[in-house]
Write an enzyme that holds these catalytic residues in place. Structure first.
Site, mmCIF file in Angstrom:
data_model
loop_
_atom_site.group_PDB
_atom_site.id
_atom_site.type_symbol
_atom_site.label_atom_id
_atom_site.label_comp_id
_atom_site.label_asym_id
_atom_site.label_seq_id
_atom_site.Cartn_x
_atom_site.Cartn_y
_atom_site.Cartn_z
ATOM 1 N N GLU A 21 0.860 -1.169 0.000
ATOM 2 C CA GLU A 21 0.000 0.000 0.000
ATOM 3 C C GLU A 21 0.904 1.229 0.000
ATOM 4 O OE1 GLU A 21 -3.872 0.182 2.300
ATOM 5 O OE2 GLU A 21 -2.624 1.588 3.447
ATOM 6 N N ARG A 47 4.371 24.053 7.986
ATOM 7 C CA ARG A 47 4.008 22.727 7.481
ATOM 8 C C ARG A 47 3.294 21.983 8.601
ATOM 9 N NH1 ARG A 47 3.827 23.110 2.182
ATOM 10 N NH2 ARG A 47 5.796 23.813 1.264
ATOM 11 N N LEU A 61 3.328 21.828 -6.212
ATOM 12 C CA LEU A 61 2.855 20.569 -6.777
ATOM 13 C C LEU A 61 2.669 20.677 -8.284
ATOM 14 C CD1 LEU A 61 0.096 19.820 -4.131
ATOM 15 C CD2 LEU A 61 2.326 18.698 -4.328
ATOM 16 N N GLY A 99 9.597 4.256 0.024
ATOM 17 C CA GLY A 99 8.999 3.112 0.712
ATOM 18 C C GLY A 99 7.502 3.278 0.932
ATOM 19 N N GLU A 128 0.881 30.637 2.624
ATOM 20 C CA GLU A 128 1.843 31.425 1.847
ATOM 21 C C GLU A 128 1.783 32.917 2.196
ATOM 22 O OE1 GLU A 128 0.956 30.548 -2.233
ATOM 23 O OE2 GLU A 128 2.049 28.657 -2.171
#
Length: 187
Positions: A21, A47, A61, A99, A128
């Site tokens: 998964e 964050r 992104l 991973g 931001e």
């Protein structure tokens, strides 16, 4: 969609079939902007998952359909730092957490910097809004990474890569539109 959780059955040959998964992620780009005095631009951004403000390069992104990564990074530098660059090169590519997710990240080196005209600047909102910007000598940034004072992975990897690339006379840089076969959108 920026990300989703996937469950795969993977045939490992003699080791058998296993289930894995992981998070399927759209990918991201960053801009390590460096000025004529070998100073890099870092932003301090909150964050939430780690509940810290982190120093990091402008980044974003790959969430605009059909937008090439080298254009995404140019847009992000303009939106987050009010800068444009006349010289773009690929600095480094990596997988953020292989991973558990397939997120591929590419950081570009941005040089030949100039400000975005005041009338064309992006209005920053959310995390931001009001982000502090700081110009840091590359050598000082490298020392901050090794001294445990910079924790954002894009900052750590790109600062160390830039420090080495500079020592190599910038010969390790690749063209801004260099192939990126590791990016999930390329496969």
């Amino acid at each position: 969609m920026i990300w989703d959780v996937v469950r795969d059955r993977v045939d490992l040959g003699e080791a058998g079939v296993v289930e894995r998964e992981y998070v399927r992620h759209t990918g991201a780009v960053g801009a390590l902007a460096i000025d004529d005095d070998d100073r890099i631009l870092l932003l301090r951004q909150y964050r939430h998952p780690v509940r810290h403000e982190l120093w990091e390069p402008p980044a974003g992104l790959l969430d605009v359909a059909g937008e090439p990564p080298h254009l995404t990074v140019q847009r992000e530098l303009a939106e987050e730092a009010d800068l444009v660059a006349s010289d773009w090169s690929v600095l480094i590519d990596w997988f953020s957490s292989p991973g558990g997710m397939n997120e591929a990240i590419r950081v570009y080196l941005a040089r030949g910097l100039s400000p975005v005209p005041e009338a064309d600047r992006h209005t920053r909102t959310g995390e931001e809004h009001g982000m502090p910007l700081r110009w840091v000598p590359l050598d000082e940034a490298k020392d901050a990474v090794l001294g445990g004072r910079i924790h954002n992975p894009a900052a750590v990897v790109s600062i160390l890569a830039a420090w080495v690339a500079r020592a190599e006379g910038w010969t390790t840089l690749r063209p801004a539109d260099a192939p990126w076969p590791q990016h999930p959108g390329s496969r």
